[in-house]
Design an enzyme around this catalytic site. Structure first.
Site, PDB file in Angstrom:
ATOM      1  N   GLU A 184     -21.915 -38.756  28.057  1.00 50.03           N
ATOM      2  CA  GLU A 184     -21.566 -39.999  28.780  1.00 50.03           C
ATOM      3  C   GLU A 184     -20.105 -40.280  28.463  1.00 50.03           C
ATOM      4  O   GLU A 184     -19.778 -40.856  27.425  1.00 50.03           O
ATOM      5  CB  GLU A 184     -22.441 -41.158  28.289  1.00 50.03           C
ATOM      6  N   CYS A 202     -16.640 -48.344  29.939  1.00 48.48           N
ATOM      7  CA  CYS A 202     -16.559 -47.078  30.677  1.00 48.48           C
ATOM      8  C   CYS A 202     -16.616 -47.354  32.176  1.00 48.48           C
ATOM      9  O   CYS A 202     -16.067 -46.600  32.978  1.00 48.48           O
ATOM     10  CB  CYS A 202     -17.677 -46.149  30.253  1.00 48.48           C
TER      11      CYS A 202
HETATM   12  P1  NAD Z   1     -13.888 -41.515  21.321  1.00 49.05           P
HETATM   13  O1  NAD Z   1     -14.087 -40.309  22.149  1.00 49.05           O
HETATM   14  O2  NAD Z   1     -12.613 -41.679  20.594  1.00 49.05           O
HETATM   15  O3  NAD Z   1     -15.043 -41.582  20.208  1.00 49.05           O
HETATM   16  C1  NAD Z   1     -16.415 -41.625  20.549  1.00 49.05           C
HETATM   17  C2  NAD Z   1     -17.237 -41.072  19.401  1.00 49.05           C
HETATM   18  O4  NAD Z   1     -17.052 -39.655  19.325  1.00 49.05           O
HETATM   19  C3  NAD Z   1     -16.863 -41.619  18.030  1.00 49.05           C
HETATM   20  O5  NAD Z   1     -18.048 -41.823  17.304  1.00 49.05           O
HETATM   21  C4  NAD Z   1     -16.030 -40.494  17.444  1.00 49.05           C
HETATM   22  O6  NAD Z   1     -16.007 -40.476  16.041  1.00 49.05           O
HETATM   23  C5  NAD Z   1     -16.745 -39.282  17.991  1.00 49.05           C
HETATM   24  N1  NAD Z   1     -15.961 -38.054  18.058  1.00 49.05           N
HETATM   25  C6  NAD Z   1     -14.667 -37.905  18.431  1.00 49.05           C
HETATM   26  N2  NAD Z   1     -14.324 -36.614  18.437  1.00 49.05           N
HETATM   27  C7  NAD Z   1     -15.430 -35.907  18.082  1.00 49.05           C
HETATM   28  C8  NAD Z   1     -15.706 -34.524  17.912  1.00 49.05           C
HETATM   29  N3  NAD Z   1     -14.770 -33.599  18.106  1.00 49.05           N
HETATM   30  N4  NAD Z   1     -16.948 -34.147  17.548  1.00 49.05           N
HETATM   31  C9  NAD Z   1     -17.906 -35.080  17.353  1.00 49.05           C
HETATM   32  N5  NAD Z   1     -17.702 -36.415  17.487  1.00 49.05           N
HETATM   33  C10 NAD Z   1     -16.478 -36.823  17.847  1.00 49.05           C
HETATM   34  O7  NAD Z   1     -14.164 -42.774  22.256  1.00 49.05           O
HETATM   35  P2  NAD Z   1     -13.954 -44.334  21.954  1.00 49.05           P
HETATM   36  O8  NAD Z   1     -12.500 -44.643  21.942  1.00 49.05           O
HETATM   37  O9  NAD Z   1     -14.786 -44.788  20.805  1.00 49.05           O
HETATM   38  O10 NAD Z   1     -14.625 -44.990  23.252  1.00 49.05           O
HETATM   39  C11 NAD Z   1     -13.987 -45.118  24.482  1.00 49.05           C
HETATM   40  C12 NAD Z   1     -14.380 -44.003  25.421  1.00 49.05           C
HETATM   41  O11 NAD Z   1     -15.781 -43.910  25.554  1.00 49.05           O
HETATM   42  C13 NAD Z   1     -13.856 -44.236  26.833  1.00 49.05           C
HETATM   43  O12 NAD Z   1     -13.401 -43.015  27.346  1.00 49.05           O
HETATM   44  C14 NAD Z   1     -15.092 -44.718  27.577  1.00 49.05           C
HETATM   45  O13 NAD Z   1     -15.037 -44.523  28.965  1.00 49.05           O
HETATM   46  C15 NAD Z   1     -16.151 -43.901  26.925  1.00 49.05           C
HETATM   47  N6  NAD Z   1     -17.471 -44.501  27.096  1.00 49.05           N
HETATM   48  C16 NAD Z   1     -18.319 -43.930  27.996  1.00 49.05           C
HETATM   49  C17 NAD Z   1     -19.563 -44.506  28.229  1.00 49.05           C
HETATM   50  C18 NAD Z   1     -20.509 -43.924  29.235  1.00 49.05           C
HETATM   51  O14 NAD Z   1     -21.672 -44.279  29.206  1.00 49.05           O
HETATM   52  N7  NAD Z   1     -20.070 -43.044  30.130  1.00 49.05           N
HETATM   53  C19 NAD Z   1     -19.942 -45.654  27.513  1.00 49.05           C
HETATM   54  C20 NAD Z   1     -19.059 -46.194  26.596  1.00 49.05           C
HETATM   55  C21 NAD Z   1     -17.813 -45.611  26.398  1.00 49.05           C
END
Ligand code: NAD
Length: 504
Positions: free
Chosen positions: A258, A292
């Site tokens: 997601e 998102c």
């Molecule tokens: P992010 O990608 O920085 O982090 C999300 C999560 O992924 C965190 O827990 C982080 O520690 C983890 N993570 C990062 N790199 C990783 C890796 N290489 N391996 C494993 N885990 C890893 O995102 P954010 O800044 O916390 O949130 C914002 C983003 O999330 C935006 O792009 C938003 O659109 C998206 N989002 C999408 C949805 C959806 O349902 N489509 C919902 C909420 C947020």
């Protein structure tokens, strides 16, 4: 200002879990430190997965409706503690009060949904081509579900996954965002209360069905690479999904992604502009543009473009920016300085591309120098290129113009992301064209409502760089189960399929 420690104690989180660790937690409201959480080592992640796997082996044999009873109890605890958990969400993620409460309400709603679902995990029976045979499918629990979540829905995303995973007979290990570990610990504490109650009710020892492992990307990677994690459900940026997807595929695990969105609203000539203005305003600037499903683009018909822009400008200037815990605030802070810098960079890019930008300056710097508030921005763009194609997680709305609906739909689809979309129109032909196969290419396509604020009853997710996953309602539960096809021969012959003969 912030009383995170009191809330944590009211929510039964031991102080030892939220103090003394290496992961510093700050409230985006004023930048003050509100906790210091232990970061899990790889060994600790492995141990959590092992315990979750052991719990799964027993849980998969508990009848699904009984599993639903655990989720029902959890939903009751959420109801009883809604105000406290919601306030903690506001303090840790910076959401305004009603959005913090909405987030916990979403958790309650998905619990209700999952309880009903626990009696509806059905497969098909299928006509067999062979006489005296019956064919059917069954859905079985899949194993440990690893949940990686983003900061902007610090607890609801876990609940969407966990409530379904648990009634489906799985256990869960959760890696919350490193920016919001406190709400995760509070949620886990509530879940453990429900689990203790359930176990007492059932006269059994509490199975270790849910675990939280805090930390940054490497902690997530430990989950992603572990062969016992049958499904990795990861919510976050497309950058994260690009790293996670191939790693899970490498070991033939399953992935539910997601990821980011770049959501547009088309405003047609017949649109009710009052509705459209309200829908765009909440979509673009609610949650300070950190959803998102945030509306990032408006594609307005040339005949109403100027009128719509002037209405949006008037409304934008009236939005009250401030402490999200205060009544009347509609736009809270950005999560951190990194988010503010990304917003400024995007606005510079928009200007360089010939955009006319209003708003976007830093706000409340004098009152809260350690926090990052920004004026919502509107950028009228001559074309859809550069920054408009990217998701900048901040309150920036790009406005574009169109003449023909086909062109508007083409623009709407011409971005790498495919999460949410909407059209405001009173023309039924336009509405249907927008939702048709040749219309919006997003996972969500709405008519006369905005792009954000989905209900849990529908399947939630998007296409292309949004990752293709579906969570929450409809038949999204199938992602948390494995399917077996069973053919039963109740005749005394052994006919082979496709008429194949193999007799000696
Ligand atoms: P992010 O990608 O920085 O982090 C999300 C999560 O992924 C965190 O827990 C982080 O520690 C983890 N993570 C990062 N790199 C990783 C890796 N290489 N391996 C494993 N885990 C890893 O995102 P954010 O800044 O916390 O949130 C914002 C983003 O999330 C935006 O792009 C938003 O659109 C998206 N989002 C999408 C949805 C959806 O349902 N489509 C919902 C909420 C947020």
């Amino acid at each position: 200002m912030t009383h995170a420690s009191q809330l944590l104690s009211a929510l039964n989180v031991p102080a030892s879990q939220t103090t003394g660790g290496s992961l510093q937690v700050r409230s985006p409201i004023d930048g003050a430190q509100i906790g210091a959480v232990h970061e899990a080592t790889k060994q600790e992640v492995d141990a959590a997965i092992a315990r979750a796997h052991e719990a799964f082996l027993a849980w998969r044999n508990v009848p699904a409706p009984k599993r639903g009873e655990l989720v029902r109890l959890f939903g009751m605890h959420l109801r009883q503690n809604k105000a406290e958990l919601a306030r903690l969400v506001s303090i840790e993620a910076g959401k305004i009060t009603s959005e913090g409460e909405g987030e916990v309400q979403e958790m309650i709603d998905i619990c209700d949904f999952a309880v009903g679902l626990s009696r509806q995990l059905y497969g098909l029976t299928i006509a067999s081509e062979r006489p005296g045979h019956r064919m059917m499918e069954q859905w079985h629990p899949i194993g440990v579900v690893g949940i990686i979540s983003a900061f902007n829905f610090p607890v609801a995303v876990w609940a969407w996954n966990a409530a379904l995973a648990l009634v489906c007979g799985n256990s869960v290990v959760w890696k919350p965002s490193e920016k919001t570990p406190l709400t995760a610990l509070a949620t886990q504490a509530l879940f453990e209360r429900a689990l203790a109650e359930f176990s007492q009710q059932q006269g059994m020892a509490a199975p270790a069905l849910s675990h939280v492992v805090n930390g940054k990307a490497p902690v997530g990677e430990a989950l992603v690479d572990h062969p016992s994690v049958a499904l990795v459900s990861a919510t976050g940026s497309t950058r994260m999904g690009r790293a996670v997807g191939p790693r899970v595929a490498q070991r033939f695990g399953r992935c539910l992604l997601e990821l980011g969105g770049n959501n547009a609203i088309i405003v047609a000539p017949t649109a009710d502009l009052d509705l459209a203005t309200r829908g765009i305003l909440f979509g673009a600037y609610g949650t300070a543009g950190q959803r998102c499903t945030t509306t990032r683009r408006v594609i307005a018909h040339a005949s109403i473009h100027d009128e719509l822009v002037s209405r949006l400008e008037r409304a934008r200037k009236q939005l009250r920016i401030g402490n999200p815990l205060e009544n009347g605030t509609l736009v809270g802070p950005l999560i951190d300085k990194g988010a503010f810098d990304a917003m400024q960079k995007a606005l510079r890019g928009a200007r360089e591309q010939g955009g006319k930008v209003t708003g976007g300056d830093r706000a409340l710097e004098a009152q809260m120098p350690q926090a990052w508030y920004a004026e919502p921005a509107l950028a009228q763009m001559p074309a859809q290129s550069g920054v408009v194609l990217e998701e900048t997680f901040a309150p920036i709305l790009y406005v574009l113009k169109y003449e023909k609906l086909d062109d508007a739909i083409a623009l709407q689809n011409a971005v790498p992301q495919g999460l949410s979309s909407a059209i405001f129109t009173n023309d039924v032909r336009e509405a249907e064209a927008f939702m048709a196969a040749s219309g919006s290419d997003c996972g969500i396509a709405n008519v006369n409502i905005g792009t954000s604020g989905a209900e849990i009853g529908g399947a939630f997710g998007g296409e292309k760089e949004t990752g293709g996953g579906r969570e929450s309602g409809s038949d999204a539960w199938k992602a948390y189960m494995r399917r077996t096809t069973n053919t039963v021969n109740y005749s005394s012959a052994l006919p082979l399929a496709q008429g194949v003969k193999f007799d000696v």
